[in-house]
Design a protein around this motif. Structure first.
Motif, PDB file in Angstrom:
ATOM      1  N   ASP A   3      31.715  40.255  34.916  1.00 44.77           N
ATOM      2  CA  ASP A   3      31.733  39.860  36.356  1.00 44.77           C
ATOM      3  C   ASP A   3      32.941  39.549  36.970  1.00 44.77           C
ATOM      4  O   ASP A   3      33.147  38.769  38.096  1.00 44.77           O
ATOM      5  CB  ASP A   3      30.944  38.401  36.562  1.00 44.77           C
ATOM      6  CG  ASP A   3      31.655  37.492  35.565  1.00 44.77           C
ATOM      7  OD1 ASP A   3      32.584  37.713  34.993  1.00 44.77           O
ATOM      8  OD2 ASP A   3      31.265  36.140  35.544  1.00 44.77           O
ATOM      9  N   CYS A   4      34.024  40.224  36.656  1.00 42.55           N
ATOM     10  CA  CYS A   4      35.433  40.117  37.368  1.00 42.55           C
ATOM     11  C   CYS A   4      35.570  41.354  38.118  1.00 42.55           C
ATOM     12  O   CYS A   4      35.529  42.343  37.687  1.00 42.55           O
ATOM     13  CB  CYS A   4      36.364  40.086  36.114  1.00 42.55           C
ATOM     14  SG  CYS A   4      38.172  40.389  36.823  1.00 42.55           S
ATOM     15  N   ILE A   5      35.942  40.632  39.516  1.00 43.38           N
ATOM     16  CA  ILE A   5      36.197  42.229  40.636  1.00 43.38           C
ATOM     17  C   ILE A   5      37.219  42.963  40.084  1.00 43.38           C
ATOM     18  O   ILE A   5      37.154  44.071  40.422  1.00 43.38           O
ATOM     19  CB  ILE A   5      36.143  41.385  41.874  1.00 43.38           C
ATOM     20  CG1 ILE A   5      36.219  42.435  42.906  1.00 43.38           C
ATOM     21  CG2 ILE A   5      37.396  40.345  42.130  1.00 43.38           C
ATOM     22  CD1 ILE A   5      35.067  42.506  43.873  1.00 43.38           C
ATOM     23  N   PHE A   6      38.422  42.455  39.530  1.00 42.59           N
ATOM     24  CA  PHE A   6      39.499  43.280  39.315  1.00 42.59           C
ATOM     25  C   PHE A   6      39.404  44.187  38.067  1.00 42.59           C
ATOM     26  O   PHE A   6      39.854  45.096  37.993  1.00 42.59           O
ATOM     27  CB  PHE A   6      40.777  42.288  39.250  1.00 42.59           C
ATOM     28  CG  PHE A   6      41.250  41.909  40.486  1.00 42.59           C
ATOM     29  CD1 PHE A   6      40.463  41.839  41.723  1.00 42.59           C
ATOM     30  CD2 PHE A   6      42.426  41.238  40.541  1.00 42.59           C
ATOM     31  CE1 PHE A   6      41.162  41.596  43.065  1.00 42.59           C
ATOM     32  CE2 PHE A   6      43.021  40.781  41.905  1.00 42.59           C
ATOM     33  CZ  PHE A   6      42.097  40.883  42.969  1.00 42.59           C
ATOM     34  N   CYS A   7      38.292  43.507  37.166  1.00 41.02           N
ATOM     35  CA  CYS A   7      38.081  44.552  36.013  1.00 41.02           C
ATOM     36  C   CYS A   7      37.182  45.634  36.604  1.00 41.02           C
ATOM     37  O   CYS A   7      37.498  46.838  36.236  1.00 41.02           O
ATOM     38  CB  CYS A   7      37.120  43.766  34.934  1.00 41.02           C
ATOM     39  SG  CYS A   7      38.020  42.913  33.911  1.00 41.02           S
ATOM     40  N   LYS A   8      36.485  45.572  37.636  1.00 40.23           N
ATOM     41  CA  LYS A   8      35.450  46.307  38.235  1.00 40.23           C
ATOM     42  C   LYS A   8      36.633  47.556  39.136  1.00 40.23           C
ATOM     43  O   LYS A   8      36.364  48.807  38.954  1.00 40.23           O
ATOM     44  CB  LYS A   8      34.479  46.007  39.120  1.00 40.23           C
ATOM     45  CG  LYS A   8      33.491  45.367  38.219  1.00 40.23           C
ATOM     46  CD  LYS A   8      32.343  44.802  39.219  1.00 40.23           C
ATOM     47  CE  LYS A   8      31.295  44.031  38.242  1.00 40.23           C
ATOM     48  NZ  LYS A   8      30.400  42.948  39.064  1.00 40.23           N
ATOM     49  N   LYS A  45      43.397  45.436  31.374  1.00 41.06           N
ATOM     50  CA  LYS A  45      42.963  44.543  30.206  1.00 41.06           C
ATOM     51  C   LYS A  45      42.743  43.155  31.000  1.00 41.06           C
ATOM     52  O   LYS A  45      43.655  42.756  31.493  1.00 41.06           O
ATOM     53  CB  LYS A  45      43.759  44.425  29.098  1.00 41.06           C
ATOM     54  CG  LYS A  45      43.337  43.571  28.187  1.00 41.06           C
ATOM     55  CD  LYS A  45      44.186  43.451  27.166  1.00 41.06           C
ATOM     56  CE  LYS A  45      43.884  42.423  26.165  1.00 41.06           C
ATOM     57  NZ  LYS A  45      44.976  41.953  25.280  1.00 41.06           N
ATOM     58  N   HIS A  46      41.507  42.637  30.872  1.00 44.69           N
ATOM     59  CA  HIS A  46      41.299  41.382  31.354  1.00 44.69           C
ATOM     60  C   HIS A  46      42.124  40.248  30.863  1.00 44.69           C
ATOM     61  O   HIS A  46      41.736  40.075  29.600  1.00 44.69           O
ATOM     62  CB  HIS A  46      39.774  40.940  31.647  1.00 44.69           C
ATOM     63  CG  HIS A  46      39.622  39.530  32.215  1.00 44.69           C
ATOM     64  ND1 HIS A  46      39.257  39.695  33.348  1.00 44.69           N
ATOM     65  CD2 HIS A  46      39.607  38.319  31.641  1.00 44.69           C
ATOM     66  CE1 HIS A  46      38.949  38.457  33.858  1.00 44.69           C
ATOM     67  NE2 HIS A  46      39.225  37.434  32.740  1.00 44.69           N
ATOM     68  N   VAL A  47      42.805  39.714  31.520  1.00 44.88           N
ATOM     69  CA  VAL A  47      43.431  38.420  31.069  1.00 44.88           C
ATOM     70  C   VAL A  47      43.369  37.328  32.098  1.00 44.88           C
ATOM     71  O   VAL A  47      43.775  37.854  33.124  1.00 44.88           O
ATOM     72  CB  VAL A  47      44.813  38.401  30.486  1.00 44.88           C
ATOM     73  CG1 VAL A  47      45.633  37.209  30.310  1.00 44.88           C
ATOM     74  CG2 VAL A  47      45.159  39.488  29.577  1.00 44.88           C
ATOM     75  N   HIS A  91      40.123  35.417  38.921  1.00 40.90           N
ATOM     76  CA  HIS A  91      40.928  34.913  37.621  1.00 40.90           C
ATOM     77  C   HIS A  91      41.018  36.140  36.704  1.00 40.90           C
ATOM     78  O   HIS A  91      40.460  36.199  35.627  1.00 40.90           O
ATOM     79  CB  HIS A  91      39.787  33.952  36.976  1.00 40.90           C
ATOM     80  CG  HIS A  91      39.837  32.653  37.925  1.00 40.90           C
ATOM     81  ND1 HIS A  91      38.885  31.496  37.306  1.00 40.90           N
ATOM     82  CD2 HIS A  91      40.373  32.153  39.035  1.00 40.90           C
ATOM     83  CE1 HIS A  91      38.839  30.760  38.428  1.00 40.90           C
ATOM     84  NE2 HIS A  91      39.805  31.125  39.316  1.00 40.90           N
ATOM     85  N   HIS A  92      41.833  37.236  37.369  1.00 36.02           N
ATOM     86  CA  HIS A  92      42.315  38.185  36.207  1.00 36.02           C
ATOM     87  C   HIS A  92      43.743  38.380  36.905  1.00 36.02           C
ATOM     88  O   HIS A  92      43.895  38.550  38.230  1.00 36.02           O
ATOM     89  CB  HIS A  92      41.324  39.544  36.744  1.00 36.02           C
ATOM     90  CG  HIS A  92      41.790  40.866  36.189  1.00 36.02           C
ATOM     91  ND1 HIS A  92      40.999  41.678  35.398  1.00 36.02           N
ATOM     92  CD2 HIS A  92      43.082  41.274  36.039  1.00 36.02           C
ATOM     93  CE1 HIS A  92      41.652  42.679  35.044  1.00 36.02           C
ATOM     94  NE2 HIS A  92      42.740  42.440  35.310  1.00 36.02           N
ATOM     95  N   ALA A  93      44.692  38.268  35.965  1.00 37.54           N
ATOM     96  CA  ALA A  93      46.002  38.178  36.263  1.00 37.54           C
ATOM     97  C   ALA A  93      46.437  39.217  37.209  1.00 37.54           C
ATOM     98  O   ALA A  93      46.133  40.439  37.048  1.00 37.54           O
ATOM     99  CB  ALA A  93      46.673  38.577  34.793  1.00 37.54           C
TER     100      ALA A  93
HETATM  101 ZN    ZN Z   1      39.020  41.057  35.019  1.00 36.96          ZN
END
Ligand code: ZN
Ligand code: 5GP
Length: 130
Positions: A3-8, A45-47, A91-93
């Motif tokens: 559910d992380c927009i920046f991962c997507k 990478k998600h952090v 909440h993605h660095a």
């Molecule tokens: Zn992310």
């Protein structure tokens, strides 16, 4: 993270005005720029918290920011590139890289929504300087 927009965005599932990409990082234009060329640099990478990123990824991220700052300075005709870290909305660095000409330019209150066509044109201009 699902559910992380920046991962997507990092995985290319959501489009962005890309400025730079390699295996570990992606830089793309903020949809609400504080100044033209306002770029977000993320690790793929998600952090959550930037300062929880482990070495060597952390140092590599700032080496990438350094490289991008040179391209942003040239492409946008800016005097300097400001660095901002917030992370309250996503909440993605990520590091905000903001082309600046005056000390007062590093101000989130200056953010305004940009047209997609404008972002595409600016991203192309920056990519030419990388
Ligand atoms: Zn992310
Ligand atoms: P922060 O988490 O650092 O407070 O702010 C997140 C930043 O990401 C904001 O400046 C916001 O405009 C930007 N942002 C949020 N969602 C998207 C998106 O889907 N695409 C792009 N390009 N930027 C986004």
């Amino acid at each position: 993270m699902d559910d992380c927009i920046f991962c997507k965005i990092g995985a290319g599932k959501i489009p962005s005005a890309k400025v730079y990409e390699d295996e570990r990082f992606l830089a793309f234009l903020d949809i609400n720029p504080v100044s033209p060329g306002h770029t977000l640099l993320i690790p793929k990478k998600h952090v959550d918290n930037l300062f929880d990123i482990e070495e060597p990824l952390y140092s590599e991220m700032f080496q990438t920011a350094k490289k991008l700052s040179k391209s942003l300075t040239k492409a946008m005709g800016a005097k300097r590139v400001g660095v901002m870290v917030e992370g309250f909305l996503v909440h993605h660095a990520h590091v905000h890289l903001i082309p600046m000409n005056h000390g007062s330019d590093l101000n989130p209150a200056n953010a305004r929504k940009a047209e997609p066509a404008e972002l595409t044109a600016i991203a192309e201009k920056i990519r030419k300087q990388i």
